[in-house]
Enzyme design. Structure first.
Site, PDB file in Angstrom:
ATOM      1  N   LYS A 492      45.873  17.741  27.136  1.00  4.63           N
ATOM      2  CA  LYS A 492      46.171  18.979  26.855  1.00  4.63           C
ATOM      3  C   LYS A 492      45.649  20.025  27.636  1.00  4.63           C
ATOM      4  O   LYS A 492      44.714  20.092  28.656  1.00  4.63           O
ATOM      5  CB  LYS A 492      45.700  19.135  25.244  1.00  4.63           C
ATOM      6  CG  LYS A 492      44.181  19.058  25.094  1.00  4.63           C
ATOM      7  CD  LYS A 492      43.994  18.951  23.919  1.00  4.63           C
ATOM      8  CE  LYS A 492      42.171  18.741  23.771  1.00  4.63           C
ATOM      9  NZ  LYS A 492      41.798  18.493  22.380  1.00  4.63           N
ATOM     10  N   ARG A 590      39.827  21.259   9.966  1.00  6.23           N
ATOM     11  CA  ARG A 590      40.993  22.112  10.760  1.00  6.23           C
ATOM     12  C   ARG A 590      42.137  21.287  10.423  1.00  6.23           C
ATOM     13  O   ARG A 590      42.809  21.724   9.504  1.00  6.23           O
ATOM     14  CB  ARG A 590      40.628  21.630  12.340  1.00  6.23           C
ATOM     15  CG  ARG A 590      41.538  22.334  13.317  1.00  6.23           C
ATOM     16  CD  ARG A 590      40.793  22.417  14.654  1.00  6.23           C
ATOM     17  NE  ARG A 590      41.221  20.809  15.216  1.00  6.23           N
ATOM     18  CZ  ARG A 590      40.898  20.528  16.391  1.00  6.23           C
ATOM     19  NH1 ARG A 590      40.243  21.202  17.456  1.00  6.23           N
ATOM     20  NH2 ARG A 590      41.048  19.356  17.059  1.00  6.23           N
ATOM     21  N   TYR A 716      33.323  48.959  39.747  1.00  8.90           N
ATOM     22  CA  TYR A 716      33.732  49.753  38.852  1.00  8.90           C
ATOM     23  C   TYR A 716      32.520  50.054  37.714  1.00  8.90           C
ATOM     24  O   TYR A 716      31.515  49.261  37.500  1.00  8.90           O
ATOM     25  CB  TYR A 716      34.604  48.905  37.950  1.00  8.90           C
ATOM     26  CG  TYR A 716      35.991  48.940  38.251  1.00  8.90           C
ATOM     27  CD1 TYR A 716      36.754  50.173  38.475  1.00  8.90           C
ATOM     28  CD2 TYR A 716      36.870  47.796  38.522  1.00  8.90           C
ATOM     29  CE1 TYR A 716      38.140  49.871  39.166  1.00  8.90           C
ATOM     30  CE2 TYR A 716      37.995  47.627  39.077  1.00  8.90           C
ATOM     31  CZ  TYR A 716      38.571  48.798  39.396  1.00  8.90           C
ATOM     32  OH  TYR A 716      39.811  48.748  39.813  1.00  8.90           O
ATOM     33  N   MET A 765      39.626  42.528  38.470  1.00 11.52           N
ATOM     34  CA  MET A 765      40.842  41.770  38.396  1.00 11.52           C
ATOM     35  C   MET A 765      40.838  40.870  39.170  1.00 11.52           C
ATOM     36  O   MET A 765      41.158  39.665  38.840  1.00 11.52           O
ATOM     37  CB  MET A 765      41.731  42.566  38.141  1.00 11.52           C
ATOM     38  CG  MET A 765      43.236  41.985  37.521  1.00 11.52           C
ATOM     39  SD  MET A 765      44.492  42.780  37.458  1.00 11.52           S
ATOM     40  CE  MET A 765      44.448  44.041  36.247  1.00 11.52           C
TER      41      MET A 765
HETATM   42  C1  LIG Z   1      40.522  17.408  22.475  1.00  7.33           C
HETATM   43  C2  LIG Z   1      40.630  16.541  21.657  1.00  7.33           C
HETATM   44  C3  LIG Z   1      40.067  15.237  21.875  1.00  7.33           C
HETATM   45  C4  LIG Z   1      38.957  15.003  23.104  1.00  7.33           C
HETATM   46  O1  LIG Z   1      38.056  15.560  22.898  1.00  7.33           O
HETATM   47  P1  LIG Z   1      36.717  15.765  24.228  1.00  7.33           P
HETATM   48  O2  LIG Z   1      35.790  16.314  23.482  1.00  7.33           O
HETATM   49  O3  LIG Z   1      37.295  16.493  25.158  1.00  7.33           O
HETATM   50  O4  LIG Z   1      36.539  14.395  24.433  1.00  7.33           O
HETATM   51  C5  LIG Z   1      39.972  14.055  21.068  1.00  7.33           C
HETATM   52  N1  LIG Z   1      40.745  14.422  19.906  1.00  7.33           N
HETATM   53  C6  LIG Z   1      41.476  15.535  19.616  1.00  7.33           C
HETATM   54  C7  LIG Z   1      42.170  15.406  18.241  1.00  7.33           C
HETATM   55  C8  LIG Z   1      41.445  16.541  20.271  1.00  7.33           C
HETATM   56  O5  LIG Z   1      41.978  17.567  19.901  1.00  7.33           O
END
Ligand SMILES: *Cc1c(COP(=O)(O)O)cnc(C)c1O
Length: 821
Positions: A492, A590, A716, A765
């Site tokens: 991801k 979550r 800046y 920037m």
């Molecule tokens: C990102 C994520 C992981 C991986 O977590 P790390 O701490 O980067 O190993 C595992 N499970 C879910 C659901 C995640 O969103």
């Protein structure tokens, strides 16, 4: 060289064995590199991470008939015409065959070991001695328990000198390599900390390495290093030593003076009471030492000092790494400037096959003359032509006199040019379009001129991603898993900034089980680049069904709204058993079903046919933190009981998983069926574990340097006034590239030529300024923002964030460059 299978049976000492005669020329250890099935003998290795026996059925289907195995599978019963050579250890069998092969050659063989410099010394000796010998040498850095036998197997009747390197990471390993290389001349390069994990001390490692030299006639080493000297005494190797020293005037090779110029170094030496000198086109310490090792070897081989000095001047740097670059017109370029001998062509082609998952890219090779002594050009280019066909290359551009002379052996689209200049003038490179192009040329052809023309213009700020480190980290975590536990790799957020497509290709090649991304678009992008692994979508949207289904993406289902919408959509399309993954909220709060919703979840799943739950999982909220271990244990327990409740309810078993990277490091008892590896893959251990390799290096260059008087301000907002006269360098990176503004005003620092320079003033920037008053720096120098020597963990801490954020903030406009050895 070919061996009859009956001969191999007798080398391995297999008794009462009925073989079907066959001729073997290829020893294969990686099924993906199959080329000539009928002459292949495949060795099925069983390692912690993989089992070669699993690939035998596919290899059989592809025409392979000869296998070395350590177990027999019932499904091989019907394989007719096969030889299964049954041994306790296929690896030892491979080594035994190579050792036998080695004994057939009564030629000088140089064996090189040490912590650093092995490959450079080997390649330089090749450059320096190729006029005097037909040399067979290890391709690239093939120096492992598998690489060494495969290297030695290349010895043939033309060879008059062998040069092989041996690397070890464990005690006892050298004893297996010694009989295979069986060197007559030994070289010990530097002894340092590399691969130290499994040795108790540098002394022990040095002693182990020296076991390569037990049967040598001569051993070359640096006598000034006390660890090496003592080890040599202890092993009785000093009696046959040909040492060099910068201190002992009576050393066989005394280095009397080293004089560094701007781009070359003069090394003065005395040998047999006479004084000489050489000049090498390098100035760094490592190159000087490597050159002295080569000098000693040449003197021992009776090469005249005048000849040595002539050749040393022309030493060329050794390109150790392959680069993957973005080309113009939707091309991918693979740049391999490592020597263009035939073995390295084969290795580069294998790598190209790994990267060409995307079927719509045509495969093209730009190849220079191959420098190979001892083989007739016609035979050589026939072999090259066979390789092209075996690897699906559709177009060849040959550059050089020899390859042009042999143009008729190639039966694919082809173009030939006498020189790189004439190729460039032809302009045909303007027509490259949607191709994966391998550039493989000896250094003197200067293919970098071609690269400059066909590479996508890049902003000089790049994120360099080390694919070997990714593989290392993947295997590192894999080795912590119980056999059979599957690995889901998180790609991801563009693979934590490293670039999802190339990372996914690498993981697919290394047979990772599953990938996971956050949103559907990320999954679609991977599919369109030829990634066929199962992909989980963690945060699917109700309105993205069409694309989910058509791209075979597996959604996470986290509440009744999305579950019902999915069931309805599957129904409407007449889809059954579509794979989904159930998320349970065990405390992160979550996404996910709460444990008290499980009875309704079960009911809902039982009353439909559209979806099939593949796995049930949860996410740990604080797996890296000792302080919350009790909480983590509770989350684990909640998932365990939720999962068994669900399995009972739906009547079939499903995969269970809860561990992220830190979880894998700290809660091995909860591995269950799968784990989800994230940040650890990218080289960051949340729990401070050692042994990972750095993956990403963010670098840029210095645009301008100027001297600014004290009390002036920089940048800046006039945030910082200098407290002294200072030299200020402006570098080509700013917050639009992902460099956080919080790093401004001396919070952040960068590395220039190995030295620290603080960031001054506010980050702009596209640019920022650093203080180089106290260090060596000039315009054009490389600047490292983070990497191996400037850890992203410390950096994140200095601005109160986490490495995840620093890594994923590197903006898309920063080009990713992928490297591999
Ligand atoms: C990102 C994520 C992981 C991986 O977590 P790390 O701490 O980067 O190993 C595992 N499970 C879910 C659901 C995640 O969103």
């Amino acid at each position: 060289m070919k061996y009859l299978i009956s001969k191999i049976v007798s080398i391995l000492g297999l008794k009462n064995y009925d073989w079907i005669e066959a001729e073997i020329s290829i020893l294969l250890t990686d099924s993906r590199q199959l080329s000539n099935p009928s002459e292949t003998l495949f060795f099925a290795f069983e390692t912690k991470n993989n089992d070669g026996h699993r690939y035998i059925a596919d290899l059989y289907a592809a025409g392979v008939r000869n296998f070395v195995v350590s177990k027999m599978m019932p499904e091989w019963k019907n394989f007719s015409g096969c030889n299964f050579l049954f041994v306790k250890s296929p690896l030892r069998a491979l080594q035994k065959i190579a050792a036998y092969h080695r004994r057939r050659f009564d030629i000088p063989v140089i064996g090189i070991t040490g912590s650093n410099g092995k490959t450079i010394v080997k390649e330089w000796l090749y450059q320096l001695l190729q006029e005097d010998f037909n040399i067979v040498r290890s391709p690239r850095s093939y120096n492992s328990q598998i690489g060494v036998p495969l290297s030695v197997w290349q010895l043939d009747d033309n060879a008059t000198l062998g040069i092989f390197e041996a690397g070890i990471s464990m005690p006892d390993e050298m004893d297996h390599l010694e009989p295979i290389i069986h060197p007559t001349i030994g070289i010990l390069t530097k002894i340092g900390e590399a691969h130290q994990e499994n040795f108790t001390s540098l002394q022990q490692k040095c002693l182990e390495k020296m076991r390569l030299f037990l049967n040598c006639n001569v051993v070359i080493y640096d006598e000034d290093n006390p660890i090496i000297r003592e080890a040599a005494d202890q092993m009785l190797i000093s009696q046959k030593a040909f040492t060099w020293s910068r201190k002992q005037t009576d050393a066989p090779l005394y280095i009397s003076k080293i004089e560094k110029g701007p781009c070359s170094t003069f090394i003065y030496y005395s040998f047999l009471s006479l004084d000489y000198s050489i000049e090498i086109p390098f100035t760094d310490e490592a190159s000087i030492e490597n050159a002295i090792h080569c000098l000693a070897t040449m003197l021992f081989l009776n090469v005249a000092p005048s000849v040595i000095s002539e050749r040393m001047k022309k030493l060329e740097p050794v390109a150790m790494r392959l680069e993957v670059l973005q080309g113009k017109n939707n091309c991918i370029l693979i740049n391999d400037a490592y020597n263009s001998d035939i073995n390295s062509v084969k290795i580069a082609l294998d790598f190209m096959n790994q990267r060409s998952a995307e079927k719509s890219l045509r495969k093209t090779i730009i190849l220079s003359d191959i420098l190979q002594s001892g083989i007739l050009p016609k035979t050589l280019y026939h072999r090259v032509s066979d390789m092209m066909i075996e690897n699906g290359i559709e177009k060849i551009i040959g550059i050089g006199h020899d390859i042009s002379q042999n143009s008729d052996v190639f039966a694919i689209e082809k173009y030939f040019f006498p020189s790189t200049e004439s190729f460039i003038q032809s302009g045909i490179w303007r027509k490259f379009d949607s191709e994966i192009i391998l550039l493989k040329g000896a250094r003197k052809y200067h293919f970098e001129q071609i690269i400059a023309l066909i590479q996508e213009r890049i902003h000089e700020t790049v994120l360099e991603v080390d694919l070997d480190a990714v593989v290392h980290n993947y295997n590192f975590y894999k080795s912590k898993l119980q056999p059979g536990v599957k690995m889901i790799c998180m790609v991801k957020a563009n693979a934590y900034g490293a670039g999802a497509v190339e990372i996914a290709k690498t993981l697919q090649y290394h047979r990772c089980d599953y990938l996971a991304v956050a949103v559907t678009e990320e999954g679609i992008a991977l599919r369109s680049e030829g990634i066929s692994l199962p992909i989980i979508i963690l945060n699917p949207e109700v309105n993205g069904f069409e694309e989910l289904f058509s791209n075979r993406l597996e959604p996470e289902v986290y509440n009744f709204r999305i579950l019902d919408a999915f069931i309805k959509e599957a129904d409407r399309r007449g889809i059954t058993d579509y794979p989904v993954h159930l998320k349970i909220d065990t405390g992160m709060h979550r996404l996910g079903f709460l444990p008290d919703q499980i009875p309704s979840l079960i009911e809902r799943l039982r009353s439909q046919k559209g979806l099939k739950a593949i796995s049930v999982f949860s996410h740990l909220a604080a797996s890296e933190s000792w302080a919350f271990d009790e909480f983590t244990e509770k989350q684990i327990e909640t998932l365990r009981s939720s999962a068994s409740q669900i399995e009972k309810g739906i009547g079939y078993s499903i995969y269970k998983h809860i561990l992220n990277s830190a979880g894998i490091e700290r809660f091995p008892e909860a591995q269950w069926d799968m784990v989800r590896l994230g940040i650890g893959l990218y080289g960051v251990s949340a729990s401070g574990l050692k042994g990972l390799k750095n993956v990403s290096t963010l670098k840029t260059t210095i645009l301008q340097i100027k001297d600014i008087p004290g009390r002036e301000t920089v940048g800046y907002g006039r945030k910082e006034s200098l407290d002294r006269d200072a030299r200020i360098a402006t570098i080509r990176i700013g917050y639009a590239d992902g460099l956080d503004r919080k790093f401004g005003n001396r919070v952040g620092k960068v590395l220039i030529n190995g030295q620290i320079a603080p960031i001054v003033g506010n980050v702009c920037m596209d640019l920022c300024m650093v203080d180089v008053t106290d260090i060596d720096a000039k315009e054009g120098d490389e600047v490292i923002l983070f990497g191996n020597d400037l850890s992203v963990i410390d950096l994140a801490e200095s601005i109160g964030t986490i490495p995840y954020e620093v890594l994923t903030s590197v903006s898309p406009r920063v080009k990713r460059v992928y490297i591999t050895e």
